[in-house]
Every structure is written in structure tokens, then in C-alpha cells.
Design a protein around this motif. Sequence first.
Motif, mmCIF file in Angstrom:
data_model
loop_
_atom_site.group_PDB
_atom_site.id
_atom_site.type_symbol
_atom_site.label_atom_id
_atom_site.label_comp_id
_atom_site.label_asym_id
_atom_site.label_seq_id
_atom_site.Cartn_x
_atom_site.Cartn_y
_atom_site.Cartn_z
ATOM 1 N N VAL A 1 -85.639 16.753 36.544
ATOM 2 C CA VAL A 1 -86.757 15.891 36.912
ATOM 3 C C VAL A 1 -87.891 16.711 37.528
ATOM 4 O O VAL A 1 -87.672 17.542 38.396
ATOM 5 C CB VAL A 1 -86.305 14.814 37.921
ATOM 6 N N THR A 2 -89.103 16.436 37.074
ATOM 7 C CA THR A 2 -90.315 16.972 37.687
ATOM 8 C C THR A 2 -90.987 15.810 38.396
ATOM 9 O O THR A 2 -91.410 14.848 37.747
ATOM 10 C CB THR A 2 -91.256 17.561 36.622
ATOM 11 N N PRO A 3 -91.070 15.853 39.738
ATOM 12 C CA PRO A 3 -91.658 14.727 40.487
ATOM 13 C C PRO A 3 -93.082 14.407 40.042
ATOM 14 O O PRO A 3 -93.870 15.310 39.753
ATOM 15 C CB PRO A 3 -91.635 15.220 41.935
ATOM 16 N N ASP A 4 -93.378 13.117 39.971
ATOM 17 C CA ASP A 4 -94.696 12.640 39.535
ATOM 18 C C ASP A 4 -95.218 11.634 40.558
ATOM 19 O O ASP A 4 -94.525 10.680 40.895
ATOM 20 C CB ASP A 4 -94.563 11.972 38.162
ATOM 21 N N ALA B 1 -100.311 -7.746 45.885
ATOM 22 C CA ALA B 1 -100.937 -8.150 44.621
ATOM 23 C C ALA B 1 -101.088 -6.994 43.639
ATOM 24 O O ALA B 1 -101.103 -7.206 42.434
ATOM 25 C CB ALA B 1 -102.306 -8.774 44.898
ATOM 26 N N ASP B 2 -101.179 -5.767 44.139
ATOM 27 C CA ASP B 2 -101.379 -4.581 43.300
ATOM 28 C C ASP B 2 -100.512 -3.443 43.849
ATOM 29 O O ASP B 2 -101.018 -2.468 44.390
ATOM 30 C CB ASP B 2 -102.859 -4.193 43.298
ATOM 31 N N PRO B 3 -99.170 -3.577 43.691
ATOM 32 C CA PRO B 3 -98.261 -2.604 44.301
ATOM 33 C C PRO B 3 -98.266 -1.269 43.559
ATOM 34 O O PRO B 3 -98.711 -1.165 42.419
ATOM 35 C CB PRO B 3 -96.898 -3.283 44.167
ATOM 36 N N TYR B 4 -97.744 -0.246 44.232
ATOM 37 C CA TYR B 4 -97.428 0.998 43.542
ATOM 38 C C TYR B 4 -96.186 0.708 42.707
ATOM 39 O O TYR B 4 -95.238 0.086 43.187
ATOM 40 C CB TYR B 4 -97.119 2.115 44.537
ATOM 41 N N ILE B 5 -96.171 1.161 41.450
ATOM 42 C CA ILE B 5 -95.078 0.824 40.542
ATOM 43 C C ILE B 5 -94.389 2.088 40.051
ATOM 44 O O ILE B 5 -95.034 2.980 39.489
ATOM 45 C CB ILE B 5 -95.602 -0.002 39.348
ATOM 46 N N LEU B 6 -93.075 2.165 40.272
ATOM 47 C CA LEU B 6 -92.249 3.277 39.817
ATOM 48 C C LEU B 6 -91.535 2.847 38.546
ATOM 49 O O LEU B 6 -90.942 1.767 38.503
ATOM 50 C CB LEU B 6 -91.221 3.652 40.883
ATOM 51 N N ILE B 7 -91.582 3.707 37.509
ATOM 52 C CA ILE B 7 -90.957 3.318 36.243
ATOM 53 C C ILE B 7 -89.923 4.308 35.717
ATOM 54 O O ILE B 7 -89.250 4.014 34.738
ATOM 55 C CB ILE B 7 -92.004 3.036 35.139
ATOM 56 N N ASP B 8 -89.808 5.480 36.339
ATOM 57 C CA ASP B 8 -88.832 6.444 35.831
ATOM 58 C C ASP B 8 -88.383 7.379 36.950
ATOM 59 O O ASP B 8 -88.829 7.279 38.086
ATOM 60 C CB ASP B 8 -89.378 7.218 34.629
ATOM 61 N N ALA B 9 -87.471 8.298 36.620
ATOM 62 C CA ALA B 9 -86.929 9.218 37.621
ATOM 63 C C ALA B 9 -88.018 10.106 38.208
ATOM 64 O O ALA B 9 -87.992 10.407 39.404
ATOM 65 C CB ALA B 9 -85.814 10.067 37.007
ATOM 66 N N ALA B 10 -88.977 10.526 37.401
ATOM 67 C CA ALA B 10 -90.069 11.374 37.905
ATOM 68 C C ALA B 10 -90.858 10.643 38.995
ATOM 69 O O ALA B 10 -91.214 11.238 40.015
ATOM 70 C CB ALA B 10 -90.985 11.780 36.757
ATOM 71 N N ASP B 11 -91.109 9.349 38.795
ATOM 72 C CA ASP B 11 -91.809 8.552 39.811
ATOM 73 C C ASP B 11 -90.973 8.413 41.076
ATOM 74 O O ASP B 11 -91.485 8.503 42.193
ATOM 75 C CB ASP B 11 -92.140 7.156 39.287
ATOM 76 N N GLY C 1 -91.092 11.616 42.893
ATOM 77 C CA GLY C 1 -92.425 11.732 43.472
ATOM 78 C C GLY C 1 -92.553 10.905 44.734
ATOM 79 O O GLY C 1 -93.183 11.329 45.717
ATOM 80 N N PHE C 2 -91.961 9.715 44.739
ATOM 81 C CA PHE C 2 -91.953 8.845 45.916
ATOM 82 C C PHE C 2 -91.242 9.540 47.076
ATOM 83 O O PHE C 2 -91.752 9.597 48.202
ATOM 84 C CB PHE C 2 -91.279 7.520 45.540
ATOM 85 N N PRO D 1 -74.547 17.700 39.490
ATOM 86 C CA PRO D 1 -75.377 17.428 38.318
ATOM 87 C C PRO D 1 -76.716 18.164 38.410
ATOM 88 O O PRO D 1 -77.000 18.850 39.405
ATOM 89 C CB PRO D 1 -75.573 15.913 38.383
ATOM 90 N N ALA D 2 -77.537 18.015 37.415
ATOM 91 C CA ALA D 2 -78.812 18.742 37.313
ATOM 92 C C ALA D 2 -79.781 18.431 38.445
ATOM 93 O O ALA D 2 -80.496 19.316 38.910
ATOM 94 C CB ALA D 2 -79.472 18.436 35.969
ATOM 95 N N ASN D 3 -79.825 17.190 38.897
ATOM 96 C CA ASN D 3 -80.854 16.769 39.843
ATOM 97 C C ASN D 3 -80.266 16.367 41.190
ATOM 98 O O ASN D 3 -79.628 15.330 41.305
ATOM 99 C CB ASN D 3 -81.634 15.582 39.266
ATOM 100 N N ALA D 4 -80.493 17.192 42.209
ATOM 101 C CA ALA D 4 -80.105 16.829 43.580
ATOM 102 C C ALA D 4 -81.183 15.900 44.128
ATOM 103 O O ALA D 4 -82.325 15.908 43.679
ATOM 104 C CB ALA D 4 -79.966 18.067 44.440
ATOM 105 N N TRP D 5 -80.834 15.122 45.111
ATOM 106 C CA TRP D 5 -81.724 14.105 45.671
ATOM 107 C C TRP D 5 -82.116 14.456 47.097
ATOM 108 O O TRP D 5 -81.287 14.929 47.873
ATOM 109 C CB TRP D 5 -81.011 12.752 45.646
#
Length: 184
Positions: A41-44, A56-66, A69-70, A106-110
Motif C-alpha cells: 500500500v502507498t498511502p493516499d 453533508a460533505d464528509p471525507y470519503i475513504l474508498i480503498d486501502a491507500a486512503d 493515508g488517514f 503480511p506485506a502491509n503493517a498497520w
Amino acid sequence: ADTLLALNTKANANAGWDSWTYENGIPVLEKFAAEVETINVTPDTSWLNEGAGTEADPYILIDAADLYGFSNAVSGGNSFDGKVIVLATNVKVNKGSATNFANEAPANAWTPIGKNEDYQFHGTFDGRGNTISGIYKDWTSGFTGLFGYAGANSTIKNVRLENSYFKTTKGDGGSIVGRTDGNL
């Protein structure tokens, strides 16, 4: 409309994504064709430019990169105090079974969102019933979980976690949150 256009542009760039629409004034993924498994994962944080962080206009995360990034944004000092972050889809971070993660990382530590007292999360995170899977964290000290430390102004809701591995030998640990002074 600009937020919806930005989401559809990002969706079209990722294999397996379909289109976004509005439901009760909030952008939602209309259809997700296939679960995308992310490796390395490359953070975005581009999603910070695609919403206002309001109800009404939240920040929206849609994938692992998001998602990564968060975590990086909070670790960098953005507590998101008074802001709303929404998880719009299921996110799979690592392949394989969490039962094997203790023996083979695994590949991606948190890095937990709000990794310590100095970098707490203070916003509202709404998982909207979506599931995050494949999170891996083996930490010798500190707060561990999807969220490490959620401060007094935080709300974490409607998120599921599965097939994930968390270990801490010194500190507070949990699955969704290691320590919270807010609402869970």
C-alpha cells in the motif's frame, strides 16, 4: 457534484470499481464489482481535497491507500477534530489468513489511527457497515487496534473488522480501538 466527479474519476482508475451516486445527500458507491486486494500500500491523502469533512460533505475513504493515508494524516498531527470521515466500501489490506500473521507477517503493517497520546483521533469515523480485513499490527508498546487512541471528541461507529491480527506486549490493545475517551 465536484466530490462525486472526483470519486468517479478515482473509481474509474481502479479496476473493479463502478460508479457513485448520492443517497440522502451523501455520496455512496452504487456498485462494487469485485473486492480488490492491495499489496504494498502507498498511502493516499487526495481524499482530503475531495470533501469538506462535514456531515453533508464528509471525507470519503474508498480503498486501502486512503485508509493508510488517514492513519498517516493523524500520525502527522491532524486530529480531525470536528470532521467526519466515511468508509464507503469494504477494504481488504492484506491477503492470507490472520491465523498465519503471527508466524509470517503480511506485506502491509498497520500504524493505528491515533498511535499515542500526542496523536489522538478526535473526529467522527463512520464505517457505514463496511468491513476492513487483513489489518496486521505487532507492536511492543503503545496503543494498538484499527484506532490506537481515540480522544474525548471522537466517535467511531458502524465499522466491522475481520481476519486481522493485533498484538501488543506493553500498552492498550483492542481490535477496533486500543483506548478511547470518546464514543464507540
